[in-house]
Design a protein around this motif. Sequence first.
Motif, mmCIF file in Angstrom:
data_model
loop_
_atom_site.group_PDB
_atom_site.id
_atom_site.type_symbol
_atom_site.label_atom_id
_atom_site.label_comp_id
_atom_site.label_asym_id
_atom_site.label_seq_id
_atom_site.Cartn_x
_atom_site.Cartn_y
_atom_site.Cartn_z
ATOM 1 N N THR A 25 0.747 -1.195 0.121
ATOM 2 C CA THR A 25 0.089 0.010 -0.069
ATOM 3 C C THR A 25 0.975 1.361 0.147
ATOM 4 O O THR A 25 2.011 1.406 0.488
ATOM 5 N N ASP A 26 0.078 2.408 -0.542
ATOM 6 C CA ASP A 26 1.094 3.592 -0.462
ATOM 7 C C ASP A 26 0.981 4.381 0.605
ATOM 8 O O ASP A 26 0.564 3.788 1.803
ATOM 9 N N ALA A 27 1.455 5.730 0.618
ATOM 10 C CA ALA A 27 1.512 6.554 1.891
ATOM 11 C C ALA A 27 0.119 6.612 2.245
ATOM 12 O O ALA A 27 0.123 7.169 3.713
ATOM 13 N N ASN A 28 -0.910 6.630 1.770
ATOM 14 C CA ASN A 28 -2.171 6.968 2.164
ATOM 15 C C ASN A 28 -2.992 5.515 2.650
ATOM 16 O O ASN A 28 -3.995 5.456 2.891
ATOM 17 N N GLY A 29 -2.180 4.533 2.839
ATOM 18 C CA GLY A 29 -2.756 3.319 3.037
ATOM 19 C C GLY A 29 -3.676 2.426 1.860
ATOM 20 O O GLY A 29 -4.350 1.579 2.387
ATOM 21 N N ARG A 30 -3.690 3.113 0.703
ATOM 22 C CA ARG A 30 -4.273 2.432 -0.369
ATOM 23 C C ARG A 30 -3.425 1.326 -1.185
ATOM 24 O O ARG A 30 -2.097 1.601 -1.416
ATOM 25 N N PRO A 31 -4.115 0.195 -1.522
ATOM 26 C CA PRO A 31 -3.014 -0.586 -2.566
ATOM 27 C C PRO A 31 -2.834 0.174 -3.586
ATOM 28 O O PRO A 31 -3.459 0.800 -4.119
ATOM 29 N N TYR A 32 -1.486 -0.321 -4.130
ATOM 30 C CA TYR A 32 -1.065 0.363 -5.444
ATOM 31 C C TYR A 32 -1.929 -0.063 -6.609
ATOM 32 O O TYR A 32 -2.332 -1.398 -6.806
ATOM 33 N N LYS A 33 -2.624 0.616 -7.433
ATOM 34 C CA LYS A 33 -3.645 0.693 -8.141
ATOM 35 C C LYS A 33 -3.124 -0.084 -9.592
ATOM 36 O O LYS A 33 -3.335 0.502 -10.568
ATOM 37 N N MET A 34 -2.635 -1.065 -9.374
ATOM 38 C CA MET A 34 -2.170 -1.880 -10.733
ATOM 39 C C MET A 34 -3.396 -2.076 -11.738
ATOM 40 O O MET A 34 -3.153 -2.278 -12.855
ATOM 41 N N ALA A 35 -4.470 -2.182 -11.199
ATOM 42 C CA ALA A 35 -5.672 -2.220 -12.321
ATOM 43 C C ALA A 35 -6.155 -1.009 -13.020
ATOM 44 O O ALA A 35 -6.596 -1.055 -13.982
ATOM 45 N N TYR A 36 -5.253 -0.028 -12.583
ATOM 46 C CA TYR A 36 -5.710 1.293 -13.249
ATOM 47 C C TYR A 36 -4.306 2.174 -13.357
ATOM 48 O O TYR A 36 -3.889 3.072 -12.635
#
Length: 333
Positions: A266-277
């Motif tokens: 996940t990135d600095a904001n706690g979101r998984p890296y958006k590999m689908a986008y």
Amino acid sequence: MKKKLGVILSISLISSAMALPTLAADTTTSATVPAPAPSASAPAPVSSTKVSKPTVNGTIDTSKMAADSVYTVVSGDVFSRIAQKYGLSVDALAKLNPHIKNINWIYPGDKIIVKVAPPAAPAAPAAPATVAPKKLFHGFGEVSNYRIRGEKNDNLNITTASAVFDEDGKIVDLTWDVQEITYALFPGWLDPKASQADKDAFVAKIDDKWQTKREEGYDYDMTHKKSKGAADNLTKKEWFEQLNTYESFFKGKTVAEVEAWFKKYTDANGRPYKMAYPDKLTDSDKAAVAKFSAEEKAMLVDVTTGATMSLQDPHSHFISALKEAYAARKEIK
């Protein structure tokens, strides 16, 4: 002189008879029955007193056969008589004894199978191993935090995690939820002119107004589908649908594995890296995912197809609540 010659011939004939195999034509082999007169086509008399077997019959392993299943040939036996003795046809007996190359030539000591061994009884199925059921543990975690905008506390978020773990600490079932308490939930209470009656009326309706994000379902409208008529986020999935994706993905993992996954993917904001986008990846994101294997990238595509919201940010502390649930787990009786 003639008398001596007669004795010698008698001895020679007796010796020859003792060495010859038992023939199928020899039906009784009695010492009192005179030998048949030689015919015109009979073979010439054997000059030697020692006759060798023309064929050596094969051997069979009878060690595992029942005693009454095998017959040992003795002098004077013929194949047909053995078959008759055991109630078999000659052909049937021959099929039981493929090691007998010629049924007309059997010898004392030959082993003949005279009974088909009954089929072995099927082995009784092994009793299923008794496996003690794995113990299960349930834990509930609750973490509160204020979302701060500028220098002002905005709303209060209470993140909960209800989880079932097996005895190895792996997640068997998981439900996350958030109660978001905003100023909008306190009409009247914030109005200095509101009467106590107005405040009491609000309290009476509090159960209708205070719902968790999961309870709100599509009404939470994180996709803006309800307000704008079409979902406008990346996944086109509502809040609870995205959370369902995470809950399913983390089943079978330990809390430590979930935490390690969160830190790595996940990135600095706690979101998984958006590999689908991929067009939504920042330069920092691209540098991070460049180090991942093809399998890791494919995994992130699967995850972010269903969920892109943060697992740990001012809106909610899902990872912290899960750790609290694990720490508070107790065995389910």
